[in-house]
Write an enzyme that holds these catalytic residues in place. Structure first.
Site, PDB file in Angstrom:
ATOM      1  N   ARG A   1       9.921  12.240   2.891  1.00  0.00           N
ATOM      2  CA  ARG A   1      10.757  10.808   3.772  1.00  0.00           C
ATOM      3  C   ARG A   1      11.121  10.014   3.090  1.00  0.00           C
ATOM      4  O   ARG A   1      11.410   8.604   3.298  1.00  0.00           O
ATOM      5  CB  ARG A   1       9.938  10.958   5.189  1.00  0.00           C
TER       6      ARG A   1
ATOM      7  N   PHE B   1      -0.805  -2.762   8.117  1.00  0.00           N
ATOM      8  CA  PHE B   1      -1.247  -3.673   8.980  1.00  0.00           C
ATOM      9  C   PHE B   1      -1.017  -4.909   9.007  1.00  0.00           C
ATOM     10  O   PHE B   1       0.009  -5.788   9.805  1.00  0.00           O
ATOM     11  CB  PHE B   1      -3.056  -3.628   8.765  1.00  0.00           C
TER      12      PHE B   1
ATOM     13  N   HIS C   1      -9.617   5.515  10.720  1.00  0.00           N
ATOM     14  CA  HIS C   1      -8.274   4.364  10.142  1.00  0.00           C
ATOM     15  C   HIS C   1      -7.073   4.519  10.227  1.00  0.00           C
ATOM     16  O   HIS C   1      -6.239   3.303  10.633  1.00  0.00           O
ATOM     17  CB  HIS C   1      -8.752   3.381   8.804  1.00  0.00           C
TER      18      HIS C   1
ATOM     19  N   ALA D   1      -9.390  10.377   6.144  1.00  0.00           N
ATOM     20  CA  ALA D   1     -10.735  11.665   6.777  1.00  0.00           C
ATOM     21  C   ALA D   1     -11.482  10.929   7.717  1.00  0.00           C
ATOM     22  O   ALA D   1     -11.470  11.359   8.446  1.00  0.00           O
ATOM     23  CB  ALA D   1     -11.556  11.295   5.492  1.00  0.00           C
TER      24      ALA D   1
ATOM     25  N   PHE E   1       0.726  -1.389  -0.314  1.00  0.00           N
ATOM     26  CA  PHE E   1      -0.427   0.051   0.331  1.00  0.00           C
ATOM     27  C   PHE E   1       0.812   1.231   0.225  1.00  0.00           C
ATOM     28  O   PHE E   1       2.202   1.626   0.720  1.00  0.00           O
ATOM     29  CB  PHE E   1      -1.191  -0.305   1.340  1.00  0.00           C
TER      30      PHE E   1
END
Length: 154
Positions: free
Chosen positions: A127, A57, A88, A85, A22
Site C-alpha cells: 500500500r 498515536f 497494542h 503479537a 515509526f
C-alpha cells in the site's frame, strides 16, 4: 438541482501533512506519494508544511493543533500500523481513527486518512507504492478535492 463537486487543483491552497516516524521506511514512501500528488496538482513547496511525529498515536495531537491554526485548507495524516503479537495494534489504530474522525467532523478543516492498518509487513508494503498503489498519493488527492469542496460550502 445544484451539484457541487471539488476540482483537483491545489493552486493557492495550503496543506499540512502529519507523518509518523515509526515505520519510517514505509511512511517515507507515503509522504513522497503525497508530496508528488500535491505538486503535480499545483501546490508549491511553500504551501506545504510537514510535521513528523514519533508514532501514529501522536498524529491526532499534531492534527488537532494544526486544525486550530486555521491556516490550512486540508490536513493529510500518514502512518503505518502493523499488527504485532500484543493488542497494542488495536488500541493505536482505534485511537488515531477516532481522533481524526472527530477533528474531521468538527468541520474546521478537512482531514484525510492516509493511515495504513495492516496485518503484516507485506500488506503494508503493498500500500506504500507497489501493487496496491500509494495511499499517501490517494490521501493527498482526497485532501485537494476536500479543500475545494470546503471552499464551495462556505
Amino acid at each position: 438541482m445544484r451539484i457541487l463537486e471539488g476540482h483537483l487543483s491545489a493552486e493557492g491552497k495550503h496543506f499540512g501533512i502529519v507523518v509518523s516516524r515509526f515505520n519510517e521506511f514505509l511512511t517515507k514512501n507515503l509522504l513522497d506519494g503525497a508530496l508528488d500528488c500535491l505538486k503535480r496538482h499545483g501546490a508549491s513547496d511553500e504551501s506545504i508544511d510537514v510535521v513528523w511525529v514519533p508514532g501514529s498515536f501522536e498524529i491526532g495531537f499534531a492534527a488537532r493543533k494544526m486544525a486550530s491554526l486555521k491556516k490550512y485548507h486540508a490536513l493529510i495524516c500518514l502512518g503505518v500500523i502493523i499488527r504485532g503479537a500484543t493488542p497494542h495494534f488495536e488500541y493505536v489504530a482505534g485511537q488515531v481513527t477516532r481522533i481524526l474522525g472527530q477533528i474531521n467532523s468538527e468541520g474546521i478543516v478537512p482531514v484525510t486518512y492516509g493511515i495504513i492498518i495492516a496485518d503484516s509487513l507485506e500488506q503494508a508494503t503493498e500500500r506504500v507504492g507497489t501493487k496496491m498503489g500509494n495511499k499517501g498519493w490517494n490521501a493527498a488527492l482526497s485532501a485537494i478535492e476536500m479543500a475545494n469542496i470546503n471552499d464551495l460550502l462556505k
